[in-house]
Scaffold this active site. Sequence first.
Site, PDB file in Angstrom:
ATOM      1  N   GLU A  70      44.609  18.957 -22.931  1.00  0.00           N
ATOM      2  CA  GLU A  70      44.991  19.711 -21.659  1.00  0.00           C
ATOM      3  C   GLU A  70      46.173  20.136 -21.660  1.00  0.00           C
ATOM      4  OE1 GLU A  70      46.697  15.627 -21.044  1.00  0.00           O
ATOM      5  OE2 GLU A  70      45.047  16.235 -22.183  1.00  0.00           O
TER       6      GLU A  70
ATOM      7  N   HIS B 158      46.718  15.556 -26.800  1.00  0.00           N
ATOM      8  CA  HIS B 158      46.163  15.991 -25.438  1.00  0.00           C
ATOM      9  C   HIS B 158      45.793  17.546 -25.255  1.00  0.00           C
ATOM     10  CE1 HIS B 158      47.779  12.691 -22.929  1.00  0.00           C
ATOM     11  NE2 HIS B 158      48.253  12.347 -23.988  1.00  0.00           N
TER      12      HIS B 158
ATOM     13  N   CYS C 208      43.598  10.194 -25.424  1.00  0.00           N
ATOM     14  CA  CYS C 208      44.723   9.544 -25.513  1.00  0.00           C
ATOM     15  C   CYS C 208      44.192   7.984 -25.196  1.00  0.00           C
ATOM     16  CB  CYS C 208      45.990  10.016 -25.041  1.00  0.00           C
ATOM     17  SG  CYS C 208      47.597   9.297 -25.427  1.00  0.00           S
TER      18      CYS C 208
END
Length: 215
Positions: free
Chosen positions: A189, A187, A90
């Site tokens: 994660e 994202h 990001c």
Amino acid sequence: MKRVALAGTENLTNYIEALKENDIEAVVTLDIDEAIKCDGLLIPGGGDIDPVYYGEEMDGSDEPDRDLDKAQRDILDAFVKSKKPILGICRGMQLINIYFGGSLYQDLETKDIHTRKNDNDTVHSVRSVAEGNVFEKFYGKNFNINSAHHQGAKKLGKGLKEVLQSEDGVCEAIIHEELPIIATQFHPERMSYKQRRDDAVVGEEIFKYFRSLLK
């Protein structure tokens, strides 16, 4: 165990956990001397970057954290020069793009497709725009990802290649054509391990790939 410098200040738990799942120790630091001792660098998500770095005035950007901007850029510079692996997520992708001479849309006209809703990531589709890139190998030519941003890459920096694009034409992932650098606007994660989603691909493949780059 490999060590990765995690150049951030807050909301880092998901990054730390994703790295840990790949037998990587996250070293949270903004100190260049400490960071460069690590095997790789992860620049996480966060707020907007001062547009002065790409030659523009504020025009839709949120107020930047200028100390963080400088610290992350300096660490990125050290890792690029050392040719060590880098993963940008990001804000991290945006910083990488700016570092190599690129620029950003400060406030996307189509930001409603990309911004969070009720504190939850938006989900939308992306398509591969570079034949045989690593994301295509992991997920195919079209797939869903999460999204939580209002800015995006405009001009791409030197040596960077766009590999994924959203339905409205926003760049969603880049790789460097020579250096071990990979970055996503989304994202992974928050699509990995305990954060897996039923409506998007599994982000773990990206962290596994980053782990494979670490020497």
